[in-house]
Structure formats: structure tokens, C-alpha cells
Design an enzyme around this catalytic site. Structure first.
Site, PDB file in Angstrom:
ATOM      1  N   GLN A 100       0.819  -1.203   0.000  1.00  0.00           N
ATOM      2  CA  GLN A 100       0.000   0.000   0.000  1.00  0.00           C
ATOM      3  C   GLN A 100       0.852   1.252   0.000  1.00  0.00           C
ATOM      4  O   GLN A 100       2.070   1.214   0.192  1.00  0.00           O
ATOM      5  CB  GLN A 100      -0.899   0.004   1.234  1.00  0.00           C
ATOM      6  CG  GLN A 100      -0.127  -0.021   2.556  1.00  0.00           C
ATOM      7  CD  GLN A 100      -1.029  -0.115   3.768  1.00  0.00           C
ATOM      8  OE1 GLN A 100      -1.166   0.855   4.509  1.00  0.00           O
ATOM      9  NE2 GLN A 100      -1.635  -1.295   3.985  1.00  0.00           N
ATOM     10  N   LYS A 125      -1.631  11.199   4.543  1.00  0.00           N
ATOM     11  CA  LYS A 125      -1.433  10.276   5.654  1.00  0.00           C
ATOM     12  C   LYS A 125       0.026   9.844   5.777  1.00  0.00           C
ATOM     13  O   LYS A 125       0.346   8.659   5.659  1.00  0.00           O
ATOM     14  CB  LYS A 125      -2.334   9.044   5.481  1.00  0.00           C
ATOM     15  CG  LYS A 125      -2.430   8.163   6.727  1.00  0.00           C
ATOM     16  CD  LYS A 125      -3.248   6.921   6.424  1.00  0.00           C
ATOM     17  CE  LYS A 125      -3.236   5.958   7.594  1.00  0.00           C
ATOM     18  NZ  LYS A 125      -3.916   4.696   7.294  1.00  0.00           N
ATOM     19  N   GLU A 127       3.133   8.755   8.073  1.00  0.00           N
ATOM     20  CA  GLU A 127       3.029   8.023   9.338  1.00  0.00           C
ATOM     21  C   GLU A 127       4.399   7.612   9.846  1.00  0.00           C
ATOM     22  O   GLU A 127       5.355   7.449   9.072  1.00  0.00           O
ATOM     23  CB  GLU A 127       2.137   6.787   9.172  1.00  0.00           C
ATOM     24  CG  GLU A 127       2.651   5.767   8.179  1.00  0.00           C
ATOM     25  CD  GLU A 127       1.651   4.643   7.894  1.00  0.00           C
ATOM     26  OE1 GLU A 127       0.431   4.891   7.999  1.00  0.00           O
ATOM     27  OE2 GLU A 127       2.096   3.533   7.570  1.00  0.00           O
ATOM     28  N   HIS A 272       4.756   0.458   1.023  1.00  0.00           N
ATOM     29  CA  HIS A 272       5.162  -0.301   2.191  1.00  0.00           C
ATOM     30  C   HIS A 272       4.138  -1.394   2.472  1.00  0.00           C
ATOM     31  O   HIS A 272       3.018  -1.359   1.963  1.00  0.00           O
ATOM     32  CB  HIS A 272       5.319   0.601   3.426  1.00  0.00           C
ATOM     33  CG  HIS A 272       4.090   1.375   3.782  1.00  0.00           C
ATOM     34  ND1 HIS A 272       3.699   2.512   3.116  1.00  0.00           N
ATOM     35  CD2 HIS A 272       3.134   1.177   4.735  1.00  0.00           C
ATOM     36  CE1 HIS A 272       2.591   2.998   3.636  1.00  0.00           C
ATOM     37  NE2 HIS A 272       2.214   2.189   4.625  1.00  0.00           N
ATOM     38  N   ARG A 291      -4.316   0.372  -2.092  1.00  0.00           N
ATOM     39  CA  ARG A 291      -3.773  -0.983  -1.997  1.00  0.00           C
ATOM     40  C   ARG A 291      -3.536  -1.585  -3.376  1.00  0.00           C
ATOM     41  O   ARG A 291      -4.208  -1.233  -4.337  1.00  0.00           O
ATOM     42  CB  ARG A 291      -4.720  -1.894  -1.217  1.00  0.00           C
ATOM     43  CG  ARG A 291      -5.047  -1.404   0.186  1.00  0.00           C
ATOM     44  CD  ARG A 291      -6.040  -2.334   0.869  1.00  0.00           C
ATOM     45  NE  ARG A 291      -6.406  -1.851   2.206  1.00  0.00           N
ATOM     46  CZ  ARG A 291      -7.395  -1.011   2.448  1.00  0.00           C
ATOM     47  NH1 ARG A 291      -8.154  -0.571   1.435  1.00  0.00           N
ATOM     48  NH2 ARG A 291      -7.655  -0.622   3.684  1.00  0.00           N
ATOM     49  N   LYS A 297      -9.149  -6.969   0.030  1.00  0.00           N
ATOM     50  CA  LYS A 297      -9.888  -5.707  -0.054  1.00  0.00           C
ATOM     51  C   LYS A 297      -9.746  -5.071  -1.436  1.00  0.00           C
ATOM     52  O   LYS A 297      -9.016  -5.565  -2.302  1.00  0.00           O
ATOM     53  CB  LYS A 297      -9.389  -4.737   1.032  1.00  0.00           C
ATOM     54  CG  LYS A 297      -9.649  -5.192   2.453  1.00  0.00           C
ATOM     55  CD  LYS A 297      -9.153  -4.146   3.447  1.00  0.00           C
ATOM     56  CE  LYS A 297      -9.405  -4.568   4.880  1.00  0.00           C
ATOM     57  NZ  LYS A 297      -8.918  -3.560   5.854  1.00  0.00           N
TER      58      LYS A 297
END
Length: 487
Positions: A100, A125, A127, A272, A291, A297
Site C-alpha cells: 500500500q 497520511k 506516518e 510499504h 492498496r 480488499k
């Protein structure tokens, strides 16, 4: 839990106990083996732990997909007077998460506008992760020279990439933009390879690797560590996601093992996939995930291919920097303003006063036990899994641990970045490829095992491999024709 205190959001000086939100994704660790499950039980948000439930994430934040509340039912957002700019998590991974990346701000706005069902907000996003246990992760693309070696060594992997993309890798110039373009072509070619082809080649690869790992396995001293790491990772991923071509991701992504207390940062648009272990994770307040593999998913391969930066090399790995003049307070500071994490450790017989912060902060006890006090007389019992809000400017807490305790009290605290000018974490895109030399790196002068007194070569292994591969292609080109060598 505390004497003579009414935990109300109306009291802006109180440290308030929180009720986090739990997420049970398929990749989580099951039952009481999960730190998320144990923390949820301690915080009172579940009454018992189901041994068959995969407890994956514990959220502390104001995101609409999982808003934290305080004890009286008031939302955390109401208690702090608005949304927090970050989302703080505990993550327990029993098997690999998807391959993703998270979008940048502009990309997030476009994704949310065009597909609000799968992209629920319009924020970026970035992180950071701090390991609580040994943690395995695939982070960022390998250097192009490394991928070239792996293409040549593994014909099954090579068969999933077009001839044009392989040629681009082997004949690429040393210019950074040319390398990125070659990497993009290779990744796009692999991700768009027909499923019939990847299924056949993956079966062949697994059969060969299983054989090499058993009766034909060479002595560990005769096999480079990166070969063993790649093979074992692929075999493991293929067991978790049978038939998924994403099991070959270790050929393209750096495979890292992070020790407890170490951290790394993933910027937006960097690929990652977390593989196994438990971490503290902090990010901008978003739940957007693009993804492309290792998941049942929704997959969005086209958007993932187009959004990545194609920077090469892994993120910096950092064990924290002492903060506020006390080496018991370790800060983990990314190059983004929304968040920063502190790990505070108090040993038996000691006490430590937390810094007074001008912004709201949340913290969770991750290890040990102890108690607290402050100018308002708030006496809180610290146990693993209990979490709290520290309103901005509230009287600082003093942590203390009885001298008869066997281990330290350790808490993880998150707040808006107060050291933005002094980051100690960076992604591959920020650091550049020269900051991390890769898994194949060797000293400039590698000694020959047959003659220890003389250097084998002044060039790195990857440089020599690329030169050899380039010579193969150039020789064919001089003949007036080109055929991709048998790989």
C-alpha cells in the site's frame, strides 16, 4: 482510579481517561496474544477477549471512522475543542498487511472526490512507527542495482516483467530521474502482468525456493543474507496469501527488521507493507489507503502506480533523541507538522515530570505500572493499556514507580509536532538514495577470502553486477539486434 475527581470534559485542566476504539481486521493477532486485545480489555471497551478474533488496531483520535470518547461519553473532539491533527494507534500484526501507499494532500482530495466510498477523507497520511516488539516490514523500493541482480537470479520473477521494462533497468543511466522512470516501468509491468502468468511463475518460484530451503540448501556462510531473507519472506507471504503475486514484493521492496524502540517514517506516496509484530503508530488524521496486493480488499493498482515517487532506498531507522534535557524522554520527530511521538520511561524508585505542552496530547501506558500526581492532586494508577488526554497547558503530571517493582513504567505520548525544525526521521524520498546503501552494500575494499591481504575490488558488488549486465546488452546491441538474455 483517582481520588476526588470528576472526569468531565468541562474541566479543561483535568487529565482525562480515554475510551479508545478497537479494529478487528483479518491480519490482526488473535486473542490475548494481541497487545491490542489486552489494552482494550484494560481500558474497559471490551468485557472479554475472544480467542478467535484478530485484534488489529487500537485508535486514539478524532477521526470519524473511530472517534475516541472519554468516560462520560463525550467525544475527544469535543473535549479538546476540535479535531486533533493526528491519529495515534497501537497495531498488532499477525500476518502481512496489504502492499500500500497513502496519498499526498492533493492526491487525497482527488481520490475522495472521485471515490468517496473507498477513500473516506481528503487528507494526506504520512506516518511513523515505533516498534514494541521485533517488527518486520517492507518499506520503500530497493535500489535499481539490487533489483537488477534479483531479476537475473530469479527467472520466475523476470518472466512477470516485460522485456522493455527489463531492458530499461539494465541499460539505465546513473541519472536519478532515469532510474526512477526505469523503476516505474518495471513496477507497472509487474503489477499489470496477467494473473495466469503470475500464478504459473509463482508456483515455479515457490517449488524451487522450497527445494533450496530443504535438501539442497547451501551452508549459511555460502549464501548472502539478502538471498535467505528474500526466499523466506516470499515463502511466508505465499502461505498467507496463496496465489497472490504480491508474495514476490520482497524482490522490489526493502525487507527490514526493526528492534523494539526503533522507529521509521513513511511519507505520502511511498510503498510499504507491514509484515509481523507490534508497533505504536502515529499519522496525520486520515484513513486513506491505496492498496495493490496481499489483500482481499479493494485494490487500486492504477492509482498506486501513478502516485508513487519511486524513490529508492529505505527510510532512516532511529532509536529516538533525548528531549527536554532528560534521556528518559525520547522523541521521534518526523518532517511533518501534524504529529510527534514521545516514549517516556520511569524506572523503579524514580519519578519523572512530563513536560507542560501548549497543545493537547494523548498518551497510553505500554509497559509496567506506577502512579501519577500533579498540582491539582490527580492521582492516577498507570497500567498497560490505560490511555489519557492531557489538555493543552494542564498541570504537568509526575510519574513515579515503586522501588520494589521489577520493571520500568513506559508510556507513549503523541501531540502536534513541537520540534518541526529538528526532525530525526525521514523517508527515502527525503533522505535520497545515498543515505541508505541497501542490503547489498559492502565496504569500498572487500577483502578476498582466498587472500585476506588484498582487496577483491574497489567497486561495490552492485556496481560490478550492473556493469556486467550492461555489457551483455551492449554487446548484443553492437551486433545490430537485441534479445533479452535468458534470466
Amino acid at each position: 482510579m483517582a481520588a476526588q475527581h470528576n472526569y468531565s470534559a468541562d474541566n479543561k485542566s483535568n487529565v482525562l481517561p480515554l475510551r479508545p476504539v478497537i479494529k478487528d481486521y483479518a491480519w490482526g493477532i488473535r486473542g490475548l496474544d494481541s497487545r491490542v486485545a489486552r489494552f482494550a480489555l484494560e481500558s474497559g471497551i471490551i468485557d472479554e477477549v475472544d480467542p478467535d478474533t484478530p485484534y488489529a488496531e487500537l485508535w486514539l483520535g478524532t477521526h470519524p471512522s473511530g472517534p475516541t470518547t472519554i468516560r462520560d461519553g463525550t467525544t475527544l473532539e469535543h473535549a479538546v475543542g476540535g479535531p486533533l491533527p493526528f491519529l495515534f494507534k497501537v497495531l498488532s500484526a499477525g500476518k502481512a498487511l496489504s502492499i500500500q501507499a497513502h496519498p499526498c494532500k492533493e492526491g487525497a482530495k482527488n481520490l475522495h472526490k472521485n471515490n468517496p466510498t473507498n477513500y473516506v477523507d481528503d487528507n494526506h497520511k504520512p506516518e511513523l512507527a515505533v516498534a514494541l516488539t521485533p517488527f518486520e516490514a517492507m518499506c520503500g523500493f530497493r535500489r535499481l542495482e539490487e533489483i537488477a541482480i534479483l531479476i537475473k537470479k530469479h527467472p520466475e520473477f523476470a518472466a512477470c516483467i516485460s522485456n522493455e521494462a527489463k531492458l530499461g533497468v539494465f541499460l539505465c543511466s546513473m541519472e536519478e530521474e532515469d532510474k526512477k522512470e526505469a523503476l516505474r516501468s518495471l513496477f507497472e509491468s509487474f503489477m499489470s502482468c496477467p494473473k495466469e502468468t503470475t500464478s504459473i511463475q509463482l508456483k515455479r518460484l515457490l517449488k524451487r525456493l522450497q527445494k533450496e530451503q530443504s535438501c539442497d540448501h547451501v551452508h549459511p556462510h555460502e549464501e548472502p543474507p539478502w538471498e535467505r531473507k528474500c526466499a523466506r519472506a516470499i515463502l511466508r507471504l505465499s502461505q498467507q496469501f496463496p496465489g497472490d503475486a504480491g508474495a514476490m514484493a520482497p524482490f522490489m521492496l526493502n525487507y527490514l527488521l526493526i528492534a523494539p524502540g526503533e522507529s521509521f517514517y513513511m511519507a505520502a506516496n511511498e510503498p510499504h507493507a507491514y509484515v509481523a509484530g507490534e508497533i505504536i503508530e502515529c499519522m496525520a488524521c486520515s484513513d486513506n489507503v491505496v492498496r495493490a496486493g496481499l489483500t482481499p480488499k479493494f485494490k487500486d493498482v492504477d492509482n498506486l502506480v501513478s502516485m508513487l515517487t519511486y524513490s529508492m532506498g529505505g527510510p532512516t531507522i532511529n532509536a529516538g533523541t533525548p528531549a527536554y534535557g532528560d534521556d528518559r524522554i525520547m522523541r521521534y520527530t518526523p518532517p511533518t507538522g501534524e504529529f510527534e511521538v514521545m516514549i517516556i520511561t520511569c524506572k523503579p524508585g524514580e519519578d519523572i515530570t512530563l513536560p507542560r505542552l501548549p497543545v493537547p496530547a494523548v498518551f497510553i501506558v505500554i509497559e509496567g505500572s506506577g502512579n501519577t500526581d500533579n498540582d491539582d492532586g490527580q492521582r492516577l494508577v498507570m497500567r498497560p493499556g490505560r490511555s489519557y488526554l492531557m489538555p493543552s497547558g494542564c498541570p504537568p503530571l509526575t510519574l513515579a514507580v515503586n522501588q520494589n517493582k521489577r520493571g520500568p513504567l513506559r508510556i507513549a505520548l503523541a501531540h502536534e509536532n513541537q520540534h518541526i525544525d529538528e526532525p530525526n526521521l525521514s523517508s527515502a524520498a527525503d533522505a535520497g538514495t545515498k543515505m541508505w546503501s541497501g542490503e547489498f552494500a559492502l565496504p569500498a575494499e572487500v577483502r578476498s577470502p582466498s587472500n585476506p591481504g588484498t582487496p577483491r575490488s574497489t567497486k561495490s558488488t552492485t556496481q560490478m553486477a550492473q556493469m556486467k549486465l550492461s555489457e551483455t546488452f551492449n554487446a548484443e546491441a553492437l551486433k545490430g539486434s537485441y534479445n533479452v538474455p535468458k534470466l
